[in-house]
Motif scaffolding. Structure first.
Motif, PDB file in Angstrom:
ATOM      1  N   VAL A   1       1.056  -1.127  -0.045  1.00  0.00           N
ATOM      2  CA  VAL A   1      -0.033  -0.052  -0.129  1.00  0.00           C
ATOM      3  C   VAL A   1       0.873   1.336  -0.137  1.00  0.00           C
ATOM      4  O   VAL A   1       0.666   2.198  -0.784  1.00  0.00           O
ATOM      5  N   VAL A   2       1.845   1.143   0.949  1.00  0.00           N
ATOM      6  CA  VAL A   2       2.842   2.410   0.860  1.00  0.00           C
ATOM      7  C   VAL A   2       4.176   1.892   0.548  1.00  0.00           C
ATOM      8  O   VAL A   2       5.067   1.189   1.222  1.00  0.00           O
ATOM      9  N   THR A   3       4.608   2.051  -0.719  1.00  0.00           N
ATOM     10  CA  THR A   3       5.918   1.384  -1.495  1.00  0.00           C
ATOM     11  C   THR A   3       7.048   1.751  -0.346  1.00  0.00           C
ATOM     12  O   THR A   3       8.055   1.278  -0.329  1.00  0.00           O
ATOM     13  N   GLY A   4       7.001   3.000   0.218  1.00  0.00           N
ATOM     14  CA  GLY A   4       8.150   3.327   0.821  1.00  0.00           C
ATOM     15  C   GLY A   4       8.613   2.547   2.008  1.00  0.00           C
ATOM     16  O   GLY A   4       9.872   2.545   2.395  1.00  0.00           O
ATOM     17  N   LEU A   5       7.286   1.831   2.550  1.00  0.00           N
ATOM     18  CA  LEU A   5       7.888   1.144   3.664  1.00  0.00           C
ATOM     19  C   LEU A   5       8.797  -0.389   3.164  1.00  0.00           C
ATOM     20  O   LEU A   5       9.223  -1.038   3.922  1.00  0.00           O
ATOM     21  N   LEU A   6       8.732  -0.438   1.947  1.00  0.00           N
ATOM     22  CA  LEU A   6       9.489  -1.567   1.409  1.00  0.00           C
ATOM     23  C   LEU A   6      11.174  -1.535   1.721  1.00  0.00           C
ATOM     24  O   LEU A   6      11.762  -2.425   1.797  1.00  0.00           O
ATOM     25  N   TRP A   7      11.656  -0.198   1.698  1.00  0.00           N
ATOM     26  CA  TRP A   7      12.691  -0.140   2.135  1.00  0.00           C
ATOM     27  C   TRP A   7      13.330  -0.407   3.443  1.00  0.00           C
ATOM     28  O   TRP A   7      14.440  -1.096   3.629  1.00  0.00           O
ATOM     29  N   PRO A   8      12.712   0.196   4.438  1.00  0.00           N
ATOM     30  CA  PRO A   8      12.960  -0.086   5.631  1.00  0.00           C
ATOM     31  C   PRO A   8      12.568  -1.697   6.086  1.00  0.00           C
ATOM     32  O   PRO A   8      13.396  -2.357   7.023  1.00  0.00           O
ATOM     33  N   GLY A   9      11.692  -2.192   5.545  1.00  0.00           N
ATOM     34  CA  GLY A   9      11.412  -3.501   5.445  1.00  0.00           C
ATOM     35  C   GLY A   9      12.629  -4.341   5.113  1.00  0.00           C
ATOM     36  O   GLY A   9      12.688  -5.456   5.680  1.00  0.00           O
ATOM     37  N   ARG A  10      13.263  -4.194   3.688  1.00  0.00           N
ATOM     38  CA  ARG A  10      14.026  -4.992   3.354  1.00  0.00           C
ATOM     39  C   ARG A  10      15.456  -4.868   4.076  1.00  0.00           C
ATOM     40  O   ARG A  10      16.379  -5.597   4.469  1.00  0.00           O
ATOM     41  N   PHE A  11      15.488  -3.635   4.709  1.00  0.00           N
ATOM     42  CA  PHE A  11      16.798  -3.460   5.691  1.00  0.00           C
ATOM     43  C   PHE A  11      16.706  -4.206   7.015  1.00  0.00           C
ATOM     44  O   PHE A  11      17.572  -4.729   7.252  1.00  0.00           O
ATOM     45  N   LEU A  12      15.608  -4.025   7.537  1.00  0.00           N
ATOM     46  CA  LEU A  12      15.218  -4.604   8.845  1.00  0.00           C
ATOM     47  C   LEU A  12      15.178  -6.354   8.450  1.00  0.00           C
ATOM     48  O   LEU A  12      15.752  -6.998   9.445  1.00  0.00           O
ATOM     49  N   THR A  13      14.955  -6.852   7.443  1.00  0.00           N
ATOM     50  CA  THR A  13      15.055  -8.110   7.097  1.00  0.00           C
ATOM     51  C   THR A  13      16.480  -8.524   7.180  1.00  0.00           C
ATOM     52  O   THR A  13      16.835  -9.528   7.649  1.00  0.00           O
ATOM     53  N   GLY A  14      17.399  -7.668   6.620  1.00  0.00           N
ATOM     54  CA  GLY A  14      18.694  -8.121   6.606  1.00  0.00           C
ATOM     55  C   GLY A  14      19.211  -8.170   8.138  1.00  0.00           C
ATOM     56  O   GLY A  14      20.137  -9.066   8.230  1.00  0.00           O
ATOM     57  N   ILE A  15      18.901  -7.104   8.696  1.00  0.00           N
ATOM     58  CA  ILE A  15      19.463  -7.062  10.260  1.00  0.00           C
ATOM     59  C   ILE A  15      19.007  -8.529  11.024  1.00  0.00           C
ATOM     60  O   ILE A  15      19.883  -9.095  11.478  1.00  0.00           O
ATOM     61  N   GLY A  16      17.706  -8.917  10.855  1.00  0.00           N
ATOM     62  CA  GLY A  16      17.228 -10.108  11.651  1.00  0.00           C
ATOM     63  C   GLY A  16      18.016 -11.340  10.859  1.00  0.00           C
ATOM     64  O   GLY A  16      18.250 -12.216  11.648  1.00  0.00           O
TER      65      GLY A  16
END
Length: 436
Positions: A103-118
Motif C-alpha cells: 500500500v505504501v511502497t516507501g515501507l519496502l525500504w525499511p522492510g528490506r533493511f530490517l529483514t537483513g538485520i534480522g
C-alpha cells in the motif's frame, strides 16, 4: 541428582537438540528469498522499475552485514537464545513492513533493511548454536562436518521453500503482495517456540554453558573406548595436504582460505534469482512469477543435493570443495550468458541449477572451515564474518543492472567469469602450497 551417560542403545534422535535450532536458519533463508520471487510482481503490479526492484533486493545486504557483525559477538557475550529470539522478532516486524509496502511502497525500504538485520543475527548466532548442539555433550552421534552441513541444509531449505511458496501465493491468492508474506510469520512463530526449548550453549561472557539436564553427559574415559575420529566436529586438514595440521593462526587462515571464496557463495544464487528471470521470461506472459518461483526452488535445491558430494570432496582434500564450487560457478555463468543471449528460459533453469551447485559447495566449504578454525569462544564472531563476506555477493544483481546500460547483459555475465576464475586459481595455489 547427577546425570549419567545414556544407555548404549538409546536412540540418537532423543538428543538431537540441533533440530530445534535448525528452523532458525530456515526462517532466515525464507525471509531473504520470499522477496526475490516477487520482484516481477512488484514491477507489474506496483509499477516499480527494474532498477528499483534490484536495489530493493540489494538493500537487504546493508542491513544484513551489521546484523551479522553485531549479532555474532552479541551471541558470544550474551548467549545464543536471547539473540536468536530477538532476531526472529525483528524479522517478523520486517515482514510486516513488507506487507504494508503493498500500500505504501516507501515501507519496502525499511522492510528490506530490517529483514537483513534480522537474517544476519540469525545466521551468526544460529550457525554457532547448531555447531555446539552438534557436538558433545549435546550430540554424541554426529560425524565430522555435521554442523556445517546441517546449517547449510536448513538455510537452503528456507531459500527454496520461501521463494516457491511466495511465488505460488502471489500467482493465485488474493492481494498477492500481502498474503505472500503470511507463511513467514507462521514459520517465525514456530522457529521461536522450538528455539526457546533448545539448550543454551554459551553463558554471558563467552563461557560454555553447562549442559541441560536432558543432555547426554559422556561417561568416564575408563568406561568407554575412545571415540572414532569422525564422531564429532574435527579440525580440517592443513591447506597443503589432507592429513597435516594447519600452521597458521585462525584469523590468518580465514583470510587466506575462506575470505576469497565467501562472496561467491551468494554471487551465484543472486544472479540466478534476481537477474536471470527478468532477462529470459519475455515469452512467459502471465507466468513470470511462477517461473521466478521455480528458479528459487531449483537454485538452492541443487545446493541441497550436492551436500553428499561436498562431504566426499572434503574428505579427499581441504580445498577440494572450494575448487569444485568455484568451477560450478564459472560453468553456471557461462550457461547464464548463453541463456540470456538466446532468451532461453530452459537454459536459464539449467544455469540456475549449476549456480545452485556452486552455492552449495562453496557454503559447505566455508562453514566447515570456520567450524574448524574458530576458537570456541569466538565461533559466532568467525561465523558472522563469513556470512558478512558471503552476502556481499547479493550486491551483484545491482552491479549487473548498472553495467547493462553500456554493455549487453550476456557480456556482463561473461565478464564475471574472469574474477571467478582468478579466485579459483588463487585458492588452488594457496591450498596446495605449504605455509611457513
Amino acid at each position: 541428582m547427577t546425570t549419567t551417560a545414556p544407555p548404549t542403545g538409546r536412540h540418537p534422535l532423543l538428543h538431537r537438540h540441533w533440530l530445534r535450532t535448525g528452523w532458525v536458519m530456515t526462517a532466515s533463508g525464507w525471509s531473504a528469498n520470499q522477496f526475490s520471487a516477487l520482484l516481477g510482481a512488484y514491477h507489474s503490479d506496483l509499477g516499480l522499475t527494474a532498477a528499483t526492484t534490484t536495489a530493493l533486493f540489494g538493500v537487504y545486504v546493508l542491513g544484513l552485514i551489521p546484523g551479522l557483525l553485531l549479532g555474532g559477538p552479541a551471541a558470544d557475550r550474551r548467549g545464543r537464545r536471547p539473540v536468536v529470539l530477538a532476531a526472529l522478532g525483528l524479522s517478523a516486524l520486517a515482514t510486516g513492513l513488507l506487507m504494508a509496502g503493498s500500500v505504501v511502497t516507501g515501507l519496502l525500504w525499511p522492510g528490506r533493511f530490517l529483514t537483513g538485520i534480522g537474517a544476519g543475527a540469525l545466521l551468526g548466532a544460529g550457525s554457532a548454536w547448531i555447531k555446539e548442539l552438534s557436538s558433545p555433550p549435546y550430540d554424541t552421534h554426529s560425524t565430522g562436518g555435521a554442523a556445517a552441513r546441517r546449517s547449510g541444509l536448513f538455510l537452503s531449505a528456507g531459500f527454496a521453500t520461501g521463494g516457491l511458496v511466495a511465488a505460488l501465493t502471489a500467482q493465485w491468492a488474493p492481494a498477492p503482495l500481502l498474503t505472500a508474506y503470511l507463511p513467514h510469520l507462521v514459520l517465525s512463530v514456530i522457529a521461536a517456540l522450538l528455539a526457546a526449548r533448545a539448550p543454551e550453549t554459551a553463558r554471558p561472557g563467552g563461557r560454555p554453558a553447562a549442559p541441560a539436564s536432558d543432555a547426554p553427559v559422556p561417561a568416564p574415559a575408563t568406561a568407554l573406548a575412545p571415540a572414532p575420529a569422525d564422531s564429532t566436529e574435527v579440525r580440517s586438514p592443513a591447506p597443503y595436504g589432507p592429513a597435516a595440521e594447519p600452521s597458521t593462526a585462525p584469523a590468518t587462515a580465514f583470510r587466506r582460505l575462506v575470505a576469497p571464496v565467501a562472496p561467491w557463495v551468494f554471487v551465484a544464487p543472486s544472479i540466478a534469482l534476481a537477474t536471470l528471470p527478468g532477462l529470459v521470461d519475455a515469452g512467459l506472459t502471465g507466468w513470470q512469477t511462477v517461473y521466478a518461483g521455480l528458479i528459487t526452488v531449483v537454485t538452492p535445491g541443487t545446493g541441497l543435493l550436492v551436500a553428499p558430494l561436498a562431504r566426499r570432496l572434503a574428505a579427499r582434500h581441504r580445498i577440494a570443495t572450494a575448487v569444485a564450487g568455484l568451477a560450478a560457478v564459472i560453468l553456471g555463468l557461462l550457461l547464464a550468458a548463453f541463456a540470456v543471449a538466446r532468451i532461453r528460459p530452459d537454459a536459464a533453469l539449467l544455469a540456475a541449477a549449476v549456480l545452485g551447485a556452486g552455492y552449495g559447495l562453496c557454503v559447505a566449504y566455508g562453514l566447515t572451515e570456520v567450524a574448524a578454525l574458530a576458537p570456541p569462544d569466538r565461533l559466532a564472531r568467525f561465523t558472522a564474518r563469513f556470512w558478512a563476506l558471503c552476502y556481499l555477493g547479493f550486491c551483484t544483481p545491482y552491479a549487473i543492472t548498472l553495467l547493462t546500460g553500456p554493455f549487453a547483459p550476456a557480456t556482463v555475465l561473461l565478464a564475471a567469469v574472469v574474477p571467478a576464475a582468478a579466485t579459483l586459481a588463487l585458492i588452488a595455489r594457496r591450498g596446495t602450497r605449504p605455509t611457513v
